[in-house]
Scaffold this active site. Structure first.
Site, mmCIF file in Angstrom:
data_model
loop_
_atom_site.group_PDB
_atom_site.id
_atom_site.type_symbol
_atom_site.label_atom_id
_atom_site.label_comp_id
_atom_site.label_asym_id
_atom_site.label_seq_id
_atom_site.Cartn_x
_atom_site.Cartn_y
_atom_site.Cartn_z
ATOM 1 N N TYR A 72 0.829 -1.209 0.000
ATOM 2 C CA TYR A 72 0.000 0.000 0.000
ATOM 3 C C TYR A 72 0.864 1.260 0.000
ATOM 4 C CZ TYR A 72 -3.412 -3.501 1.662
ATOM 5 O OH TYR A 72 -4.190 -4.616 1.821
ATOM 6 N N SER A 129 -12.284 -6.614 2.377
ATOM 7 C CA SER A 129 -13.398 -6.086 1.571
ATOM 8 C C SER A 129 -14.746 -6.595 2.101
ATOM 9 C CB SER A 129 -13.226 -6.455 0.096
ATOM 10 O OG SER A 129 -12.018 -5.933 -0.424
ATOM 11 N N GLY A 162 -17.279 -1.442 -0.930
ATOM 12 C CA GLY A 162 -18.208 -0.317 -0.864
ATOM 13 C C GLY A 162 -19.566 -0.622 -1.472
HETATM 14 N N1 LIG Z 1 -5.227 -9.022 1.677
HETATM 15 C C1 LIG Z 1 -5.625 -8.434 0.582
HETATM 16 O O1 LIG Z 1 -5.267 -8.824 -0.522
HETATM 17 C C2 LIG Z 1 -6.541 -7.248 0.691
HETATM 18 C C3 LIG Z 1 -7.257 -6.811 -0.438
HETATM 19 C C4 LIG Z 1 -8.108 -5.720 -0.281
HETATM 20 C C5 LIG Z 1 -8.255 -5.110 0.958
HETATM 21 N N2 LIG Z 1 -7.531 -5.560 2.023
HETATM 22 C C6 LIG Z 1 -7.673 -4.943 3.363
HETATM 23 O O2 LIG Z 1 -9.041 -4.936 3.735
HETATM 24 C C7 LIG Z 1 -9.446 -3.627 4.078
HETATM 25 C C8 LIG Z 1 -10.920 -3.397 3.711
HETATM 26 O O3 LIG Z 1 -11.191 -3.769 2.380
HETATM 27 P P1 LIG Z 1 -11.581 -2.734 1.223
HETATM 28 O O4 LIG Z 1 -11.136 -1.378 1.616
HETATM 29 O O5 LIG Z 1 -11.097 -3.335 -0.033
HETATM 30 O O6 LIG Z 1 -13.137 -2.818 1.139
HETATM 31 P P2 LIG Z 1 -14.389 -2.558 2.077
HETATM 32 O O7 LIG Z 1 -13.982 -2.337 3.482
HETATM 33 O O8 LIG Z 1 -15.332 -3.635 1.749
HETATM 34 O O9 LIG Z 1 -14.986 -1.204 1.455
HETATM 35 C C9 LIG Z 1 -14.297 0.003 1.440
HETATM 36 C C10 LIG Z 1 -15.065 0.955 0.575
HETATM 37 O O10 LIG Z 1 -16.379 1.141 1.099
HETATM 38 C C11 LIG Z 1 -16.661 2.505 1.327
HETATM 39 N N3 LIG Z 1 -17.379 2.566 2.615
HETATM 40 C C12 LIG Z 1 -16.929 2.160 3.818
HETATM 41 N N4 LIG Z 1 -17.884 2.294 4.766
HETATM 42 C C13 LIG Z 1 -18.955 2.802 4.152
HETATM 43 C C14 LIG Z 1 -20.248 3.166 4.585
HETATM 44 N N5 LIG Z 1 -20.626 3.007 5.844
HETATM 45 N N6 LIG Z 1 -21.127 3.679 3.663
HETATM 46 C C15 LIG Z 1 -20.761 3.824 2.370
HETATM 47 N N7 LIG Z 1 -19.540 3.490 1.897
HETATM 48 C C16 LIG Z 1 -18.644 2.988 2.771
HETATM 49 C C17 LIG Z 1 -15.318 3.200 1.373
HETATM 50 O O11 LIG Z 1 -15.418 4.493 0.822
HETATM 51 P P3 LIG Z 1 -15.095 5.801 1.712
HETATM 52 O O12 LIG Z 1 -13.651 5.777 1.996
HETATM 53 O O13 LIG Z 1 -15.483 6.900 0.778
HETATM 54 O O14 LIG Z 1 -15.963 5.691 2.920
HETATM 55 C C18 LIG Z 1 -14.457 2.322 0.454
HETATM 56 O O15 LIG Z 1 -14.563 2.726 -0.878
HETATM 57 C C19 LIG Z 1 -8.478 -2.726 3.308
HETATM 58 O O16 LIG Z 1 -8.394 -1.442 3.881
HETATM 59 C C20 LIG Z 1 -7.194 -3.492 3.416
HETATM 60 O O17 LIG Z 1 -6.568 -3.222 4.662
HETATM 61 C C21 LIG Z 1 -6.703 -6.625 1.894
#
Ligand SMILES: NC(=O)c1ccc[n+]([C@@H]2O[C@H](COP(=O)([O-])OP(=O)(O)OC[C@H]3O[C@@H](n4cnc5c(N)ncnc54)[C@H](OP(=O)(O)O)[C@@H]3O)[C@@H](O)[C@H]2O)c1
Length: 326
Positions: free
Chosen positions: A57, A201, A206
């Site tokens: 990241y 995710s 999102g």
């Molecule tokens: N191991 C891996 O390969 C891998 C892959 C992907 C992710 N990850 C980890 O998992 C974490 C979370 O996954 P992710 O960020 O991919 O997806 P997520 O948590 O499923 O979704 C994040 C997205 O949702 C939006 N969001 C969050 N809360 C919301 C709400 N209450 N209402 C409306 N929109 C909302 C955020 O936008 P806003 O910022 O605009 O709120 C962002 O675009 C990451 O930060 C990372 O640390 C790991």
């Protein structure tokens, strides 16, 4: 905030952690450093003790986590990851032991700490036997630089091979209302081996929150532009799922995001999702899901929706799909 144990590892974390990726990577520009530090500290104030970052990241991401958590270092669990060539996910995987050691030394500096609580291999490297990867992490644990070993998107055989050399505390893979493949082989295996599960995710990047529609335009560097499940057609088709989940959420005076997280928490007691957001009010909204207990009837209604409304579109483009489940 309720606490959870990640399997039989002895690692205790808040039921909901904080995914820090989107603060500076993956979904467009993110937020500036001061805002990121403030948001992470807001999570600490709300009882979050589990924070997720990665070499891939970018140094800034780990640095923001390190700066925010330095004053509370001993009260939190910091997780980071190694496993990409030069730390760049676009360049392919690299889990050679010498590279793992170098990444850890860099991450310790960025994170302003002397130990990483949970170190994940970000993706399995077919060129490096899993025994060598686990062996390298085992040495880092013996040196005190790392406390626990984790894997991300690893397949059952890799998990078993790693666990035989160095017990795996947690698997971090995608799992949510619209990606349930881990239910088939992974969850039973983790149960058998006593490994915790950290769904990434958990809000479907999102989409499950209802905030993304077919009209939403992502910024040019947003990863979702290349994800088939986020094509305009797929978003249009998948809106039916979000609508049905929103109805269930409304019946509990909750939001769809909260239902998506509460559903994950209801699957197993050793699951700790790590939702990500850049916005203070959404952070509070998401964290309140730790107190939303879905009833058997709620879970049945959700299961019926999932049965009735099939999800359209692959979760990864082909070249990235080849990297998961190995
Ligand atoms: N191991 C891996 O390969 C891998 C892959 C992907 C992710 N990850 C980890 O998992 C974490 C979370 O996954 P992710 O960020 O991919 O997806 P997520 O948590 O499923 O979704 C994040 C997205 O949702 C939006 N969001 C969050 N809360 C919301 C709400 N209450 N209402 C409306 N929109 C909302 C955020 O936008 P806003 O910022 O605009 O709120 C962002 O675009 C990451 O930060 C990372 O640390 C790991």
């Amino acid at each position: 905030m309720k606490q959870r144990q990640l399997g039989r590892s002895g690692l205790q974390v808040s039921a909901l952690g904080m995914g820090c990726m989107g603060l500076s990577f993956g979904y467009g520009p993110g937020v500036d450093r001061a805002a990121a530090v403030q948001l992470i500290r807001q999570a600490v104030d709300r009882g979050v003790t589990f924070f997720d970052t990665a070499e891939a990241y970018g140094a800034l991401n780990e640095e923001m986590v390190g700066e925010a958590l330095a004053p509370v270092r001993d009260q939190v669990v910091i997780a980071t990851k190694f496993g990409f060539k030069d730390g760049n996910a676009m360049s392919g995987v690299d889990s050679r032991p010498e590279r793992i050691r170098a990444v850890v030394d860099n991450s310790l500096k960025h994170l302003r700490t002397d130990r990483i609580d949970l170190l994940y291999q970000h993706r399995v490297d077919p060129q490096v036997p899993m025994e060598d990867v686990a062996g390298a992490v085992k040495e880092l644990i013996a040196q005190g630089k790392v406390r626990h070993f984790g894997l991300s998107e690893a397949g059952p055989e890799s998990i078993r091979r790693a666990h035989a050399v160095q017990p795996v505390a947690a698997l971090q893979s995608e799992y949510s209302l619209w990606w349930r493949e881990p239910e088939q082989q992974i969850l039973p295996l983790l149960e058998e081996l006593g490994i915790g599960f950290v769904p990434f995710s958990p809000l479907g990047k999102g989409f499950l929150t209802g905030a993304i529609t077919a009209q939403t335009e992502f910024s040019p560097d947003d990863f979702r532009n290349v994800v088939p499940r986020f094509s305009v057609e797929a978003r249009q088709a998948n809106q039916a799922l979000v609508q049905a989940l929103s109805d269930i959420a409304a019946s509990r005076q909750a939001t769809p995001a909260q239902v998506a997280l509460a559903w994950l928490l209801a699957q197993r007691p050793w699951i700790a999702p790590i939702p990500g957001t850049t916005k203070p009010q959404r952070l509070d909204e998401n964290l309140a899901a730790a107190d939303l207990l879905l009833s058997a009837d709620d879970l049945k209604r959700i299961a019926e929706v999932l049965e009735r409304v099939p999800v359209q579109g692959a979760r990864y483009p082909e070249h990235l799909a080849a990297r998961v489940g190995r």
